[in-house]
Design a protein around this motif. Structure first.
Motif, PDB file in Angstrom:
ATOM      1  N   ARG A 141     132.905  43.025  33.214  1.00 28.17           N
ATOM      2  CA  ARG A 141     134.188  42.440  33.607  1.00 28.17           C
ATOM      3  C   ARG A 141     134.932  43.430  34.493  1.00 28.17           C
ATOM      4  N   ASP A 142     135.857  42.949  35.297  1.00 26.99           N
ATOM      5  CA  ASP A 142     136.690  43.828  36.112  1.00 26.99           C
ATOM      6  C   ASP A 142     137.195  45.001  35.270  1.00 26.99           C
ATOM      7  N   GLY A 143     137.012  46.219  35.781  1.00 29.52           N
ATOM      8  CA  GLY A 143     137.309  47.400  34.989  1.00 29.52           C
ATOM      9  C   GLY A 143     138.749  47.503  34.539  1.00 29.52           C
ATOM     10  N   ALA A 144     139.697  47.204  35.426  1.00 24.02           N
ATOM     11  CA  ALA A 144     141.105  47.332  35.065  1.00 24.02           C
ATOM     12  C   ALA A 144     141.482  46.337  33.980  1.00 24.02           C
ATOM     13  N   ASP A 145     141.042  45.092  34.113  1.00 20.27           N
ATOM     14  CA  ASP A 145     141.341  44.093  33.084  1.00 20.27           C
ATOM     15  C   ASP A 145     140.676  44.453  31.762  1.00 20.27           C
ATOM     16  N   CYS A 146     139.445  44.941  31.845  1.00 19.11           N
ATOM     17  CA  CYS A 146     138.719  45.308  30.626  1.00 19.11           C
ATOM     18  C   CYS A 146     139.400  46.486  29.931  1.00 19.11           C
ATOM     19  N   ALA A 147     139.783  47.511  30.698  1.00 10.98           N
ATOM     20  CA  ALA A 147     140.434  48.684  30.118  1.00 10.98           C
ATOM     21  C   ALA A 147     141.786  48.330  29.510  1.00 10.98           C
ATOM     22  N   LEU A 148     142.526  47.444  30.171  1.00 12.27           N
ATOM     23  CA  LEU A 148     143.814  47.026  29.618  1.00 12.27           C
ATOM     24  C   LEU A 148     143.605  46.304  28.288  1.00 12.27           C
ATOM     25  N   SER A 149     142.588  45.461  28.212  1.00 11.53           N
ATOM     26  CA  SER A 149     142.279  44.779  26.960  1.00 11.53           C
ATOM     27  C   SER A 149     141.884  45.789  25.883  1.00 11.53           C
ATOM     28  N   MET A 150     141.091  46.809  26.258  1.00  8.57           N
ATOM     29  CA  MET A 150     140.747  47.868  25.307  1.00  8.57           C
ATOM     30  C   MET A 150     142.005  48.542  24.759  1.00  8.57           C
ATOM     31  N   SER A 151     142.966  48.808  25.645  1.00  8.02           N
ATOM     32  CA  SER A 151     144.167  49.551  25.239  1.00  8.02           C
ATOM     33  C   SER A 151     144.996  48.789  24.225  1.00  8.02           C
ATOM     34  N   ARG A 152     144.818  47.481  24.155  1.00 10.79           N
ATOM     35  CA  ARG A 152     145.587  46.641  23.236  1.00 10.79           C
ATOM     36  C   ARG A 152     144.796  46.272  21.988  1.00 10.79           C
ATOM     37  N   HIS A 153     143.585  46.792  21.887  1.00 13.53           N
ATOM     38  CA  HIS A 153     142.699  46.425  20.780  1.00 13.53           C
ATOM     39  C   HIS A 153     142.621  47.586  19.785  1.00 13.53           C
ATOM     40  N   PRO A 154     142.906  47.354  18.493  1.00 17.61           N
ATOM     41  CA  PRO A 154     142.907  48.454  17.526  1.00 17.61           C
ATOM     42  C   PRO A 154     141.597  49.224  17.471  1.00 17.61           C
ATOM     43  N   GLY A 155     140.467  48.514  17.518  1.00 17.33           N
ATOM     44  CA  GLY A 155     139.177  49.195  17.438  1.00 17.33           C
ATOM     45  C   GLY A 155     138.955  50.148  18.595  1.00 17.33           C
ATOM     46  N   PHE A 156     139.320  49.725  19.792  1.00 14.05           N
ATOM     47  CA  PHE A 156     139.105  50.586  20.953  1.00 14.05           C
ATOM     48  C   PHE A 156     140.118  51.721  21.025  1.00 14.05           C
ATOM     49  N   ARG A 157     141.278  51.529  20.457  1.00 15.03           N
ATOM     50  CA  ARG A 157     142.216  52.656  20.383  1.00 15.03           C
ATOM     51  C   ARG A 157     141.627  53.762  19.509  1.00 15.03           C
ATOM     52  N   LEU A 158     140.942  53.377  18.440  1.00 12.74           N
ATOM     53  CA  LEU A 158     140.301  54.368  17.575  1.00 12.74           C
ATOM     54  C   LEU A 158     139.028  54.926  18.223  1.00 12.74           C
ATOM     55  N   ILE A 159     138.257  54.089  18.925  1.00 18.51           N
ATOM     56  CA  ILE A 159     137.075  54.569  19.641  1.00 18.51           C
ATOM     57  C   ILE A 159     137.470  55.600  20.683  1.00 18.51           C
TER      58      ILE A 159
ATOM     59  N   ALA B 226     147.194  43.110  36.783  1.00 16.17           N
ATOM     60  CA  ALA B 226     148.144  42.970  37.889  1.00 16.17           C
ATOM     61  C   ALA B 226     149.592  42.940  37.414  1.00 16.17           C
ATOM     62  N   THR B 227     149.830  42.714  36.133  1.00 16.13           N
ATOM     63  CA  THR B 227     151.189  42.670  35.608  1.00 16.13           C
ATOM     64  C   THR B 227     151.735  44.053  35.275  1.00 16.13           C
ATOM     65  N   LEU B 228     150.919  45.110  35.377  1.00  9.38           N
ATOM     66  CA  LEU B 228     151.373  46.462  35.063  1.00  9.38           C
ATOM     67  C   LEU B 228     152.324  46.981  36.144  1.00  9.38           C
ATOM     68  N   PRO B 229     153.196  47.921  35.791  1.00  7.12           N
ATOM     69  CA  PRO B 229     154.014  48.577  36.814  1.00  7.12           C
ATOM     70  C   PRO B 229     153.111  49.220  37.874  1.00  7.12           C
ATOM     71  N   PRO B 230     153.549  49.272  39.140  1.00  5.04           N
ATOM     72  CA  PRO B 230     152.678  49.746  40.227  1.00  5.04           C
ATOM     73  C   PRO B 230     152.046  51.112  39.977  1.00  5.04           C
ATOM     74  N   ALA B 231     152.810  52.091  39.504  1.00  4.45           N
ATOM     75  CA  ALA B 231     152.249  53.430  39.299  1.00  4.45           C
ATOM     76  C   ALA B 231     151.184  53.420  38.209  1.00  4.45           C
ATOM     77  N   GLU B 232     151.429  52.655  37.151  1.00  4.38           N
ATOM     78  CA  GLU B 232     150.464  52.567  36.051  1.00  4.38           C
ATOM     79  C   GLU B 232     149.199  51.857  36.501  1.00  4.38           C
ATOM     80  N   LEU B 233     149.359  50.806  37.309  1.00  7.26           N
ATOM     81  CA  LEU B 233     148.204  50.087  37.825  1.00  7.26           C
ATOM     82  C   LEU B 233     147.378  50.970  38.755  1.00  7.26           C
ATOM     83  N   THR B 234     148.043  51.757  39.589  1.00  4.99           N
ATOM     84  CA  THR B 234     147.327  52.660  40.493  1.00  4.99           C
ATOM     85  C   THR B 234     146.512  53.675  39.706  1.00  4.99           C
ATOM     86  N   ALA B 235     147.129  54.263  38.681  1.00  2.00           N
ATOM     87  CA  ALA B 235     146.403  55.241  37.855  1.00  2.00           C
ATOM     88  C   ALA B 235     145.232  54.585  37.146  1.00  2.00           C
TER      89      ALA B 235
END
Length: 335
Positions: A177-195, A308-317
């Protein structure tokens, strides 16, 4: 017992694989086995031969981490057993590993399936672990009338070499999946926060607040301080990239005929075309009614919109942290 064709769907996790599992289970010829290998780690694939009783212990022994997550009230949607009326509980000895995610994906009565499998598998003679898994797949295939098996575990790309070694007959599907969308989903998932936290700890790069590091190894400690620790979304981009780069290296060493690449965005854009390709790779017919059901389950509105809904600086990073994995995927696709 008939040996059923076996395919592993591998990916980074949070890449659409749960949705794909739901589609696969609708096909009348496919046994969709969800999160089996992941639920049995770290003991899923031992190297030495073992008896049926020993194999059953791998399936039936509760995993302390999974039970800690439930005990501490961390919302992990993949853990389906606590939402059924089963006889096992964290408070009373723990939930068997195979019951936590895999059996509730197959049936509304996971306890009955658990009880039916135990005598058949426990009495098997000593054999390589792959033979026991083939027997497990055979029993479940017979029970549900399915002739081919697809196992899908999240965060499984790094397991490709061992899966190939244990199951040389298996095919592979890399779902991405698109890396940015996938990473954002990881950041909101309890299991991946622990991983992500445990990955940092393993590489020695984390800077944990005093006392938090000990929580990882203390089975009695509350995991919520780790789950609630602030982590930038770009760090999950780095996790996604490193997993993709390593996983593509593993996949590149497989024969081309046994591996297939499948993008989540492609599934959303052209579900019937991509599901037809997938069915042929799995060795089943792309039945019209199944294609229609799969199309109905896919949500096209989710394509490429989350990050795409992230603040510009956060999305760039985030996109910068995903760049190595994005380049590797493009090269692997011939781009």
């Amino acid at each position: 017992m008939t040996v059923r064709p076996l395919t592993f769907v591998v990916g980074t996790g949070r890449c659409g694989s749960t949705a794909l599992s739901r589609i696969l289970r609708l096909h009348p010829d496919l046994l969709s086995v969800s999160e089996l290998i992941a639920s049995l780690e770290p003991d899923a694939l031992p190297e030495a031969p073992l008896t049926g009783a020993e194999f059953w212990r791998i399936l039936a022994t509760p995993r302390s981490f999974a039970n800690r997550v439930i005990r501490d009230g961390i919302p992990l949607p993949e853990y389906r057993y606590p939402h059924v009326k089963g006889r096992f509980s964290v408070a009373d000895g723990g939930i068997p590993a195979v019951c936590m995610m895999t059996l509730p994906h197959l049936t509304d009565d996971p306890d009955a399936l658990f009880d039916a499998l135990e005598p058949e598998l426990s009495r098997r003679p000593a054999a390589p672990v792959a033979d026991h898994y083939r027997a497990l797949f055979g029993l479940m295939g017979e029970r549900f009338g399915r002739r081919a098996v697809v196992e899908r575990s999240g965060y499984s790309l790094r397991s490709v070499p061992r899966l190939r070694e244990v199951f040389p007959e298996a095919r592979f599907v890399h779902l991405h999946r698109d890396g940015a969308d996938c990473a954002l989903s990881m950041s909101r998932h309890p299991g991946f926060r622990l991983i992500q936290l445990m990955t940092e700890r393993a590489t020695g790069t984390e800077d944990l607040p005093a006392g938090l590091a000990a929580l990882l190894s203390d089975d009695e400690a509350d995991l919520r301080p780790l789950y609630e620790r602030p982590v930038s979304v770009a760090e999950f981009g780095e996790l996604w990239s490193s997993t993709i780069v390593e996983g593509l290296g593993h996949l590149s060493r497989l024969p081309a005929a046994i591996r297939m690449s499948l993008s989540y965005e492609g599934l959303l854009d052209a579900p019937e075309r991509e599901l037809t390709r997938l069915a042929h790779h799995l060795g089943v017919e792309p039945l019209p009614e199944w294609l229609a059901a799969g199309r109905a389950l896919l949500d096209g509105d989710r394509r490429g919109t989350a990050a795409a809904t992230l603040p510009p600086a956060e999305l760039t990073a985030l996109r910068e942290s995903c760049a190595p994995g994005t380049r590797a995927l493009s090269l692997a696709q011939g781009g």
